[in-house]
Design an enzyme around this catalytic site. Structure first.
Site, PDB file in Angstrom:
ATOM      1  N   GLY A  68       0.719  -1.342  -0.095  1.00 22.18           N
ATOM      2  CA  GLY A  68      -0.038  -0.073  -0.017  1.00 22.18           C
ATOM      3  C   GLY A  68       0.969   1.218   0.002  1.00 22.18           C
ATOM      4  O   GLY A  68       0.405   2.437  -0.107  1.00 22.18           O
ATOM      5  N   CYS A  75     -27.899  -9.427 -16.300  1.00 21.72           N
ATOM      6  CA  CYS A  75     -27.648  -8.764 -17.513  1.00 21.72           C
ATOM      7  C   CYS A  75     -28.659  -9.173 -18.596  1.00 21.72           C
ATOM      8  O   CYS A  75     -29.091 -10.481 -18.751  1.00 21.72           O
ATOM      9  CB  CYS A  75     -26.178  -9.408 -17.622  1.00 21.72           C
ATOM     10  SG  CYS A  75     -25.563  -9.544 -19.583  1.00 21.72           S
ATOM     11  N   CYS A  93     -26.759 -12.339 -20.803  1.00 22.92           N
ATOM     12  CA  CYS A  93     -26.411 -13.613 -20.368  1.00 22.92           C
ATOM     13  C   CYS A  93     -27.208 -14.082 -19.129  1.00 22.92           C
ATOM     14  O   CYS A  93     -27.052 -15.252 -18.757  1.00 22.92           O
ATOM     15  CB  CYS A  93     -24.877 -13.799 -19.999  1.00 22.92           C
ATOM     16  SG  CYS A  93     -24.305 -12.711 -18.710  1.00 22.92           S
ATOM     17  N   CYS A 151     -23.525  -6.922 -18.849  1.00 24.16           N
ATOM     18  CA  CYS A 151     -22.118  -7.223 -18.444  1.00 24.16           C
ATOM     19  C   CYS A 151     -21.288  -6.179 -18.759  1.00 24.16           C
ATOM     20  O   CYS A 151     -21.095  -6.000 -19.901  1.00 24.16           O
ATOM     21  CB  CYS A 151     -21.556  -8.542 -18.563  1.00 24.16           C
ATOM     22  SG  CYS A 151     -22.523  -9.712 -17.355  1.00 24.16           S
ATOM     23  N   CYS A 164     -19.489 -12.171 -19.714  1.00 27.34           N
ATOM     24  CA  CYS A 164     -20.692 -12.427 -20.470  1.00 27.34           C
ATOM     25  C   CYS A 164     -20.599 -13.285 -21.666  1.00 27.34           C
ATOM     26  O   CYS A 164     -21.567 -14.077 -21.744  1.00 27.34           O
ATOM     27  CB  CYS A 164     -20.830 -10.830 -21.004  1.00 27.34           C
ATOM     28  SG  CYS A 164     -22.724 -10.787 -21.534  1.00 27.34           S
TER      29      CYS A 164
END
Lengths: 372, 264, 290
Positions: free
Chosen positions: C33, C242, C245, C267, C273
């Site tokens: 970080g 979605c 899909c 998606c 997808c």
């Protein structure tokens, strides 16, 4: 039925092809030779070399052509190329007093050893569209060029101007922003390196601001020189310096208001600008911003943007600036979707809260009732 | 807590401006003082007396050119402030010390809400419950007599007196043991000043705060301090119980100062 | 398979530069970080267009790697195509659109829906590495705040959001605490994706070319999104599936379908997808692009 958009690759290929076609212009006209650009657009080439941070007129000219005249695109091309070049080392510090300059003027003295030499300049032209005779100046060339000592050395001889490096201090090692990460606060050497490759327009605006009260001391143009200098490289195997060739430089030394204290007598202070080729505006602007950024050294109050090192240096590199500004053209729809979601949610909550509260009297309704 | 040790032990403190190897200009020099918990010490003098420099040196904003400052931490240990790391000093500022600036804009985030300003020190020491932070902030706003419905307003919309009270709340919310105050009431109307001083006095007593307050106004010293230091040209020329110093000044300069204020 | 553009080193960057970047990466991995400054090089795309991600990828990519590049979750957006073809040309590597087949995934603004696995590396393109930048614009000061773990300012911002809107109003580039020590900007991924960073088996590398910082989250590291106990971090949710899909619990793009503002949701992750849609119909998913 919705089908996800595809064909990004083909789109890019076609975009590149269209760009190349646009760049060719009228195919009935001859292509511009890059040597013609180097010869006839020398000032633009100088800018691309300076901000691209690479002295190579041909390369800069090619970049300008490939970029279809977009100076920053050309600069970006040159920078990208520069990254790939092997690094052999550092030259000796160039001696801008060593070779006779093509142009040398000073605003601080009416006359000085070597005289005022105008050289090739737009300064006194009338800005009218005109076709000029290109055969050259009428006065004969000076056979033996006069001695032209630097104005700052003349003043320095009687200690009227601050010595550089400061008395008692060692000549500092040059920093290299392209090899070491930028960390604030910077040394003056690092700042000057950053300024020399900074965007001319940005520095011009900042320099202008210092003349209009946004920080700044009244500067005098101590000396502006344009000319060629010899570049020398000390090869470790040889043990002595070898000349590599000549480059054209523009140098500006600004002389700024004097400082003094109880302990040190009054002296003029300096601002310094250096750029490749004929780049006077850049060198002058750079020297004014350099001096403004030295405010802390002289105990001056820092009140203006031009005196703020982090502000100036973080935003002066136009390759970075244009990259980030123009990146807004990239798709951001995922984040936009997230924001859209939040705004819709907040609006829904707002409506819910309004529905819970007793309805405020509707001014329209009251008016309508009054009229009825 | 060690009762035999003062909270702050200051010996031979001096701060010089300019290049130490060349001629120095001493802002303050040779200052000795002890500060005990719950004690309010006023540092008075005209402008140029060195009182602000002294405050700067004691609060670590200015470096010590000479002398030492020892502080007794909450667990009874005595530390020399010059030997503390920056992280340790920063921790002290978060938990033990406060600083009330003459201009409240210097001690506040002017565009953050009042609640945010008072809540920040709590969040900086680890408070992670929004409701608790807000409640604590609201409680403190009440204590400094700021209407609680202004909790979401930014101090940029407050009057000078209210800003100053907000600054005080921001400083006191973490229950510090020592608070530095730099002319906290100058620049305010006389009536506003009086209310503010009353507030400071009652909070100090209620919380057992130790305070070092710099002021050019002897009346301020009279109203809230136990002891007073009088400074002139960078030196302490008189010190003692406030009432004694103001009613029976020994040094000629103090006598001049005292006599020059109109008895009101 | 090409072996690189004429005159350019494999992977475009010279070996010295790659070494410099790898050293920076090692330092970054050692301090999860923490933003490590590095001498960012110019590469043939503009600053702001992924030069940090490109330098990181160029420094770690090798002939056995398989590279996936996405932008907004899609393999086919113009910039992803551009970067993928750049690496195909200069590094001669296999490229793919399948998350599960990639060894390196360079991404702008999304984490793939398919969970990442041990041995994978994800390289994030970062515009603004400093999570405190809009609260404190001086670099000299934010450096100090990180060194002293002085993050009160960030919580003030969250407090102000709740006081003003009733919610934390950050929806992307949502600040996180890494390994309990450093406050980090995860790049403008939607907050929806934040939970995927927590204890991911993959190595997560972050490159900010223009700002010249690199940082990292090693595998299986704690990554916690900031919040209050009574206003905890809540990733955004999509309630619809979605439209292509049928997947739920995935990030969706809104596509405007007519000029009355009608829209549908599909998606964002095109690879996911395609495979989910293929699974529905039984068709073959797209082959690996060689």
């Amino acid at each position: 039925m919705y089908v996800a958009v595809k064909g990004g690759e083909r789109a890019i290929a076609n975009a590149h092809a269209l760009l190349a076609k646009e760049g060719r212009g009228d195919p009935g006209l001859p292509r511009i030779e890059h040597r013609a650009v180097a010869g006839q657009l020398a000032v633009l080439v100088a800018r691309v070399m300076t901000e691209g941070s690479l002295y190579d007129r041909e390369l800069a000219a090619r970049a300008i052509l490939q970029a279809q005249g977009d100076a920053l695109e050309a600069i970006t091309l040159v920078r990208s190329y520069r990254t790939t070049l092997p690094r052999f080392g550092y030259t000796l510090p160039v001696d801008t007093a060593a070779l006779p300059p093509q142009r040398r003027i000073s605003a601080t003295f009416k006359d000085l050893p070597g005289g005022q030499q105008l050289g090739a300049t737009f300064d006194y032209t009338h800005r009218l569209f005109t076709d000029r005779d290109t055969s050259g100046p009428r006065a004969p060339e000076v056979v033996s060029p006069p001695e032209m000592p630097r104005v700052t050395d003349l003043l320095g001889a009687s200690a009227l101007i601050e010595p550089v490096p400061p008395a008692g201090a060692d000549d500092p090692e040059p920093g290299d922003l392209t090899r070491e990460p930028t960390i604030f606060p910077m040394s003056r050497a690092e700042r000057l390196q950053a300024l020399s490759r900074s965007d001319e327009g940005f520095l011009l605006g900042l320099a202008y601001s210092t003349q209009r009260g946004y920080g700044g001391t009244h500067p005098f143009a101590g000396e502006i020189r344009v000319g060629e200098i010899e570049v020398e490289f000390e090869a470790p195997e040889l043990g002595f310096a070898v000349p590599l060739g000549r480059i054209e430089l523009t140098e500006c030394q600004m002389i700024n208001q004097f400082r003094g204290s109880a302990d040190t007598p009054a002296q003029f202070t300096r601002g310094y600008g250096l750029a490749f080729g004929r780049s006077e505006r850049k060198a002058m602007s750079m020297s004014m911003v350099d001096r403004a950024l030295r405010a802390a050294e002289f105990g001056e109050r820092i009140t203006a943007p031009a005196q703020d090192e982090e502000f100036v240096i973080s935003h002066s590199d136009n390759v970075q600036a244009t990259g980030f500004v123009e990146h807004l053209k990239l798709p951001h729809y995922v984040d936009f979707q997230a924001e859209l979601g939040l705004v819709r949610q907040l609006r829904a909550e707002f409506r819910e809260r309004a529905a819970d509260e007793p309805a405020a009297p509707d001014p329209e309704l009251i008016l309508a009732e009054a009229r009825a | 807590m060690n009762d035999a040790q003062p909270l702050l032990e200051v010996r031979g403190v001096g701060h010089a401006y300019g290049d130490p190897s060349l001629s120095k200009h001493w802002g303050c020099r040779d200052v000795d003082l002890d500060l005990w918990p719950g004690e309010v010490l006023a540092v008075v003098g005209e402008s140029g007396s060195g009182k602000t420099t002294l405050l700067g040196a004691l609060s670590q904003r200015l470096s010590l050119t000479e002398g030492s400052i020892r502080y007794q931490t909450v667990d009874g240990k005595v530390v020399n402030l010059a030997e503390l790391s920056e992280a340790a000093v920063r921790r002290l500022w978060r938990t033990d010390w406060g600083f009330v600036h003459q201009n409240p804009a210097d001690g506040l985030r002017m565009h953050v809400s009042a609640g945010g300003n008072v809540g920040e020190p709590l969040m900086a020491v680890g408070w992670r419950h929004y409701g608790h932070v807000r409640a604590a902030a609201a409680e403190w706003l009440e204590r400094v007599e700021i209407p609680v419905d202004r909790i979401d307003d930014a101090p940029v919309t407050f009057s000078g007196g209210m800003r100053q009270r907000l600054q005080i709340a921001r400083n006191l919310v973490v229950s510090p043991r020592l608070v530095f105050m730099d002319e906290p009431t100058s620049g305010l109307d006389v009536s506003v000043q009086a209310r503010l001083l009353d507030l400071i006095r009652s909070l100090v007593t209620e919380l057992g705060l130790a305070v070092i307050i710099v002021t050019h106004d002897l009346a301020v010293a009279r109203l809230i301090s136990h002891r007073t230091l009088v400074m002139k040209d960078g030196h302490v020329i008189e010190s003692g119980l406030t009432d004694r110093v103001l009613d029976d000044p020994q040094a000629a300069y103090t006598q001049l100062l005292v006599s020059s204020i109109l008895q009101g | 398979m090409s072996t690189g553009l004429d005159g350019y080193n494999i992977g475009y960057l010279d070996e010295q530069t790659k070494r410099m970047i790898r050293r920076t990466l090692l330092k970054a991995v050692a301090i999860p970080g923490f933003q490590v400054p590095f001498a960012s090089r110019e590469v043939p795309m503009p600053r702001g267009w992924g030069t940090g991600g490109v330098q990181v990828t160029a420094a770690i990519i090798g002939p056995d790697d398989v590279l996936k590049v996405i932008d907004q979750g899609a393999d086919d957006t113009a910039n992803a195509v551009s970067i993928r073809s750049f690496f195909a040309a200069v590094a001669g590597v296999r490229t793919t659109t399948r998350t599960d087949e990639a060894t390196i995934i360079q991404t702008r603004h999304r984490i793939p829906e398919t969970p990442l696995a041990d041995g994978q590396t994800i390289v994030y393109q970062v515009p603004g590495p400093e999570p405190l930048r809009f609260l404190e614009r001086r670099e000299t000061e934010t450096r100090r705040l990180h060194a002293l773990a002085d993050y009160g300012l960030m919580y003030v911002k969250l407090y102000e959001d709740i006081a003003k809107y009733g919610h934390i109003a950050t929806t992307y580039d949502y600040p996180v605490m890494v390994n309990g020590r450093y406050l980090m900007a995860p790049s403008p991924i939607p907050s929806f994706d934040n939970p995927k960073m927590h204890r991911s088996p993959a190595l997560q590398l972050f490159g900010a070319g223009r700002e010249k910082r690199i940082y990292a989250v090693p595998p299986y590291t704690d990554v916690e999104s900031l919040g209050f106990e009574d206003h905890p971090f809540e990733p955004q949710r999509f309630d619809e599936p979605c439209a292509i899909c049928g997947s739920t619990g995935v990030y969706l793009d809104e596509v405007i379908t007519n000029d009355k503002g009608g829209s549908m949701f599909v998606c964002s992750d095109t690879d996911h997808c395609e495979r989910a849609a293929a699974a529905l119909t039984g068709a073959d998913p797209q082959e690996v692009i060689a």
